[in-house]
Write an enzyme that holds these catalytic residues in place. Structure first.
Site, PDB file in Angstrom:
ATOM      1  N   ALA A 108       5.103  -1.310   1.475  1.00  0.00           N
ATOM      2  CA  ALA A 108       5.344  -1.073   0.249  1.00  0.00           C
ATOM      3  C   ALA A 108       6.071   0.485  -0.448  1.00  0.00           C
ATOM      4  O   ALA A 108       5.871   1.533   0.617  1.00  0.00           O
ATOM      5  CB  ALA A 108       4.560  -1.573  -0.586  1.00  0.00           C
ATOM      6  N   ASP A 109       6.834   0.137  -0.956  1.00  0.00           N
ATOM      7  CA  ASP A 109       7.413   1.731  -1.319  1.00  0.00           C
ATOM      8  C   ASP A 109       8.354   1.348  -2.844  1.00  0.00           C
ATOM      9  O   ASP A 109       8.599   0.538  -3.117  1.00  0.00           O
ATOM     10  CB  ASP A 109       8.159   2.209  -0.481  1.00  0.00           C
ATOM     11  CG  ASP A 109       8.657   3.974  -0.523  1.00  0.00           C
ATOM     12  OD1 ASP A 109       8.164   4.266   0.237  1.00  0.00           O
ATOM     13  OD2 ASP A 109       9.647   3.939  -1.451  1.00  0.00           O
ATOM     14  N   THR A 110       8.247   2.990  -3.805  1.00  0.00           N
ATOM     15  CA  THR A 110       8.234   2.727  -5.197  1.00  0.00           C
ATOM     16  C   THR A 110       9.686   3.808  -5.124  1.00  0.00           C
ATOM     17  O   THR A 110       9.344   5.014  -4.840  1.00  0.00           O
ATOM     18  CB  THR A 110       7.477   2.676  -5.832  1.00  0.00           C
ATOM     19  OG1 THR A 110       6.325   1.351  -5.423  1.00  0.00           O
ATOM     20  CG2 THR A 110       7.899   2.809  -7.540  1.00  0.00           C
ATOM     21  N   GLY A 130      10.080  -2.162  -3.502  1.00  0.00           N
ATOM     22  CA  GLY A 130      10.198  -3.203  -2.263  1.00  0.00           C
ATOM     23  C   GLY A 130       8.823  -3.643  -1.489  1.00  0.00           C
ATOM     24  O   GLY A 130       7.935  -2.202  -1.024  1.00  0.00           O
TER      25      GLY A 130
END
EC number: 3.6.1.9
Length: 189
Positions: free
Chosen positions: A68-70, A105
């Site tokens: 995940a990434d923000t 994501g």
């Protein structure tokens, strides 16, 4: 309950997954994340999540891996984690008194399939004074957070309202992620 691998060292993501009684181990990606071409924020953040998940999955091909990434997006500009106090000040000044978007994501890899998606939440900040920004930077909280703030910490002081999933701003759209994991036969205990 089937465990999976979380390709992230984020304490917030770990806390959220533990809160949902999921069984996982942490094996963070060591790959430097790069997105070559300019992309819309949702594509950008999904590419980053995919890179993390794929990097760890290459080492554990029989397992399910979640990456995940923000990011924070403001008027087409993508704000990642600040590199310095000046960078944090620039970001917070830019976000002062306006509505911006937070994108997270998520990418889940397994031997059988890959599922990648994103979620977006609108966040509106109160107008911030120079003293408020300096106080927040001195707290040290902005430095490991996209857009230089954490909604779950002292950064909550800046937030006038949100429209969307609070957990997306924290770093993992929890309900969407749990539902996606179910398609990999992973469920809370």
């Amino acid at each position: 309950m089937k465990p999976f691998i979380l390709a992230s060292r984020s304490p917030r993501r770990q806390e959220l997954l533990e809160q949902m009684k999921l069984s996982f181990i942490v094996e963070a990606s060591e790959k430097e994340e790069k997105v070559v071409e300019p992309l819309p924020p949702q594509e950008f953040v999904m590419q980053l999540a995919k890179q993390k998940a794929e990097d760890v999955w290459r080492r554990y091909k029989k397992e399910v891996v979640l990456g995940a990434d923000t990011i924070v997006s403001n008027r087409g500009s993508i704000l990642g984690k600040p590199t310095s106090a000046e960078d944090a000040k620039r970001m917070l000044t830019q976000l002062s008194g306006i509505t911006h978007q937070v994108y997270t994501g998520v990418s889940i890899y397994s031997p059988d399939k890959v599922k990648t998606f994103f979620d977006k939440t609108d966040v509106t900040f109160y107008p911030l004074t120079r003293n408020e920004i300096e106080w927040y930077i001195k707290s040290g909280e902005p430095f490991d957070k996209a857009g230089a703030y954490g909604i779950q910490g002292l950064g909550a002081y800046f937030v006038q309202r949100i429209e969307g999933d609070y957990y997306t701003v924290m770093g993992l759209p929890l309900a969407k992620t749990i539902r996606a994991l179910q398609s990999f036969s992973i469920t809370p205990s």
